[in-house]
Design a protein around this motif. Sequence first.
Motif, PDB file in Angstrom:
ATOM      1  N   UNK A 114     -44.141  38.349  21.968  1.00 51.48           N
ATOM      2  CA  UNK A 114     -42.807  38.943  21.984  1.00 51.48           C
ATOM      3  C   UNK A 114     -42.740  40.134  21.040  1.00 51.48           C
ATOM      4  N   UNK A 115     -43.494  40.071  19.963  1.00 46.02           N
ATOM      5  CA  UNK A 115     -43.505  41.171  19.005  1.00 46.02           C
ATOM      6  C   UNK A 115     -44.530  42.245  19.359  1.00 46.02           C
TER       7      UNK A 115
ATOM      8  N   UNK B 260     -49.007  55.112  21.064  1.00 47.54           N
ATOM      9  CA  UNK B 260     -48.687  53.699  20.846  1.00 47.54           C
ATOM     10  C   UNK B 260     -49.565  53.227  19.712  1.00 47.54           C
TER      11      UNK B 260
ATOM     12  N   UNK C   9     -47.705  50.028  13.905  1.00 44.42           N
ATOM     13  CA  UNK C   9     -46.268  50.254  13.883  1.00 44.42           C
ATOM     14  C   UNK C   9     -45.563  49.126  14.620  1.00 44.42           C
TER      15      UNK C   9
ATOM     16  N   UNK D 291     -43.481  45.123  12.298  1.00 49.90           N
ATOM     17  CA  UNK D 291     -42.078  44.691  12.250  1.00 49.90           C
ATOM     18  C   UNK D 291     -41.943  43.177  12.265  1.00 49.90           C
TER      19      UNK D 291
ATOM     20  N   UNK E  11     -44.046  44.264  26.514  1.00 49.57           N
ATOM     21  CA  UNK E  11     -43.558  45.638  26.433  1.00 49.57           C
ATOM     22  C   UNK E  11     -44.577  46.443  25.634  1.00 49.57           C
ATOM     23  N   UNK E  12     -45.288  47.328  26.317  1.00 53.65           N
ATOM     24  CA  UNK E  12     -46.337  48.075  25.631  1.00 53.65           C
ATOM     25  C   UNK E  12     -45.746  49.211  24.807  1.00 53.65           C
ATOM     26  N   UNK E  13     -44.975  50.070  25.452  1.00 51.88           N
ATOM     27  CA  UNK E  13     -44.308  51.131  24.696  1.00 51.88           C
ATOM     28  C   UNK E  13     -42.902  51.316  25.224  1.00 51.88           C
ATOM     29  N   UNK E  14     -42.073  51.860  24.354  1.00 52.99           N
ATOM     30  CA  UNK E  14     -40.750  52.327  24.769  1.00 52.99           C
ATOM     31  C   UNK E  14     -40.530  53.580  23.955  1.00 52.99           C
ATOM     32  N   UNK E  15     -40.418  54.709  24.610  1.00 49.66           N
ATOM     33  CA  UNK E  15     -40.256  55.929  23.825  1.00 49.66           C
ATOM     34  C   UNK E  15     -39.209  56.825  24.453  1.00 49.66           C
TER      35      UNK E  15
ATOM     36  N   UNK F 271     -38.366  41.297  21.244  1.00 49.29           N
ATOM     37  CA  UNK F 271     -38.073  41.670  19.851  1.00 49.29           C
ATOM     38  C   UNK F 271     -38.822  42.929  19.415  1.00 49.29           C
ATOM     39  N   UNK F 272     -39.971  43.173  20.035  1.00 50.76           N
ATOM     40  CA  UNK F 272     -40.774  44.318  19.623  1.00 50.76           C
ATOM     41  C   UNK F 272     -40.059  45.634  19.914  1.00 50.76           C
ATOM     42  N   UNK F 273     -39.077  45.596  20.807  1.00 54.85           N
ATOM     43  CA  UNK F 273     -38.386  46.837  21.124  1.00 54.85           C
ATOM     44  C   UNK F 273     -37.499  47.301  19.973  1.00 54.85           C
ATOM     45  N   UNK F 274     -37.319  46.459  18.963  1.00 57.24           N
ATOM     46  CA  UNK F 274     -36.467  46.811  17.826  1.00 57.24           C
ATOM     47  C   UNK F 274     -36.880  48.142  17.189  1.00 57.24           C
ATOM     48  N   UNK F 275     -38.100  48.224  16.724  1.00 60.35           N
ATOM     49  CA  UNK F 275     -38.532  49.451  16.043  1.00 60.35           C
ATOM     50  C   UNK F 275     -38.753  50.590  17.019  1.00 60.35           C
ATOM     51  N   UNK F 276     -39.133  50.257  18.255  1.00 60.28           N
ATOM     52  CA  UNK F 276     -39.300  51.332  19.237  1.00 60.28           C
ATOM     53  C   UNK F 276     -37.958  52.013  19.488  1.00 60.28           C
TER      54      UNK F 276
ATOM     55  N   UNK G  18     -35.451  52.046  17.328  1.00 59.44           N
ATOM     56  CA  UNK G  18     -35.101  52.790  16.120  1.00 59.44           C
ATOM     57  C   UNK G  18     -35.832  54.124  16.092  1.00 59.44           C
ATOM     58  N   UNK G  19     -37.055  54.142  16.582  1.00 58.11           N
ATOM     59  CA  UNK G  19     -37.806  55.395  16.629  1.00 58.11           C
ATOM     60  C   UNK G  19     -37.142  56.372  17.612  1.00 58.11           C
TER      61      UNK G  19
END
Lengths: 425, 169
Positions: free
Chosen positions: A243-244, A387, A391, A395, B61-65, B111-116, B118-119
């Motif tokens: 999930x993270x 990616x 980073x 988190x 979720x690999x990336x979200x930009x 949850x990983x989308x949190x910092x993505x 924020x970026x």
Amino acid sequence: MSEQSKNPSKPGRPATELVRPDYWQHDVVPGGDHRELNTLNLGPTHPATHGIFQNVLTMDGEYIQSAQQTIGYIHRAFEKLAERRPFYQITTLTDRLNYCSSPINNMGWHMTVEKLCGIELPKRVEYMRVVVMELSRIADHIICNSVIGVDTGALTGFTYVFQWREKLYDIFEEICGARLTTNMGRIGGFERNFSEKAWTMIRAFVAEFPKALKEFENLLVRNRIFMDRTINCGPFPADRALAYGFTGPNLRACGVDYDVRVMDPYSSYQDFDFIIPVGQNGDTYDRFMVREREMWESLSIIRQALEKLDKMPDKKTFRAEVPTWVLPPKEEVYNEMEALIWHFKIVMGETDVPVGEVYHCVEGGNGELGFYLVSDGGRTPARLHFRRPCYIYYQAYPEMIKGTMLSDAILTMSSMNVIAGELDA
Amino acid sequence: MPAFATKADRDQLVIDRLTATFGDKVLAHERQYDLLCLTVRKDAIHEVFAFLKDQLDFNFLTTLCGMHYAERDALGLVAHLHSFRNGHRIRVKTETPLKDPVFPTFTDLWPTSNWMEREAFDFFGIRFTGHPDLRRILNMEDFPAFPLRKDYPLEDPTREDKDDSFFGR
């Protein structure tokens, strides 16, 4: 798994371990008025964090209640810089992401542009890349693993394997002229063939390093103190790790066998026979052991690659036939019109690129290192997104250290191998 | 879907299931290099992600930009999703006008989308409703601009010694 996910910070605590002080016995109610919480500022510069990260910890005695992270101390705006640079100049930016294994980043970027332009590489070049990438994976992992040793109080292993990293850097220096920020290779292959000396050094390393690695393992792997210190330190269950967005050794330590080299093979990794080591609890010891095993696998891959290269009659090819990307030899530039034109056009970034979007990922030292490149046909990318595995998984750090002791938090961080350059880009 | 299905079969399955469920909210789909790329209307983006995650196994979720499309005054989001079970990746894009840079948060899905997120907020000024902690992340907190937008100059615009307009692009 479901049991673990309810309390991710403490799955399977062994009975021998020290248990938390019981508030009930001391007339202090959790969350009540008598409880005293301290704020501890860990960082931004702290010798135990191996980089510039700030964590404001709320401490309940020795135990961490929560952490507030601040990152970005060495942010250098690579994504913005990349929008003003020709494609070949972006290689130097990728050096500075995970600077412990720069060649992997360099080659990941080259492969991204090659995918965009449809450049096919000769097998020999791909195997040469595999050799270099696996050498740099070893360089990355020995630093991380020996630093875990340092943080548990065993400095010897660190000073011992550091000389082997020096030997790896000597190899990189022989191949490309630089040690840390390598800027190795070019789009379409390498800038020059590996010298005889470089091959000798690689063979010597592959022959001699296993002995040193074995000694290093003897020092720590079944060491009672080290095991007591690292087993069940900073464990993380697999479902939370997914999930993270964990990738790389940190995810594999949780028991998920995801490796980009196997899932989406690039640079002919499908020709090699190797296993993906996985852990079980995702704790510091598992992360250490996964990296240890990966170094052995990397050595095996290098051996296989050297064998394949030996069997090839071709000893000269070091790049694809792409005059639009690879600089012509100097004597041709001085004497031939065509070569001079290409030299000028390449240096000025005037090579035509197709319009399109590509995503390419490689297995970096810390996990899936991805490049999302949007090209509008111009001399620079219209947008480039990195990616960066650090980073994304850093988190999860507050969740990993919640309820643990401060010294475990230090160990957890060093075993996650958070590299400031990759974190802040 | 059988384990030996090709990438094209999987792509087709994703397209079929999505168009059957969301109809014209899936604006476009094409294959770019090795990836299926879907363009989704902004108001359906959260439902589409939830559907992809729950029904089609895109667990990762690999990336979200963020993106800035200066030519049409729009901000965009680009996500790469990965299904570990099927070994399948896709790209999902969505857009919003520059005047209304708001998307729903995806932290409830990953949850990983949190910092993505924020970026994306830090660099493009995209706001995510429902995000637990939407602050700048890599730039300093009182930074006056959204630096990855195309109208933000990389260097001091008054400098003349670094002008490379000679080269026409």
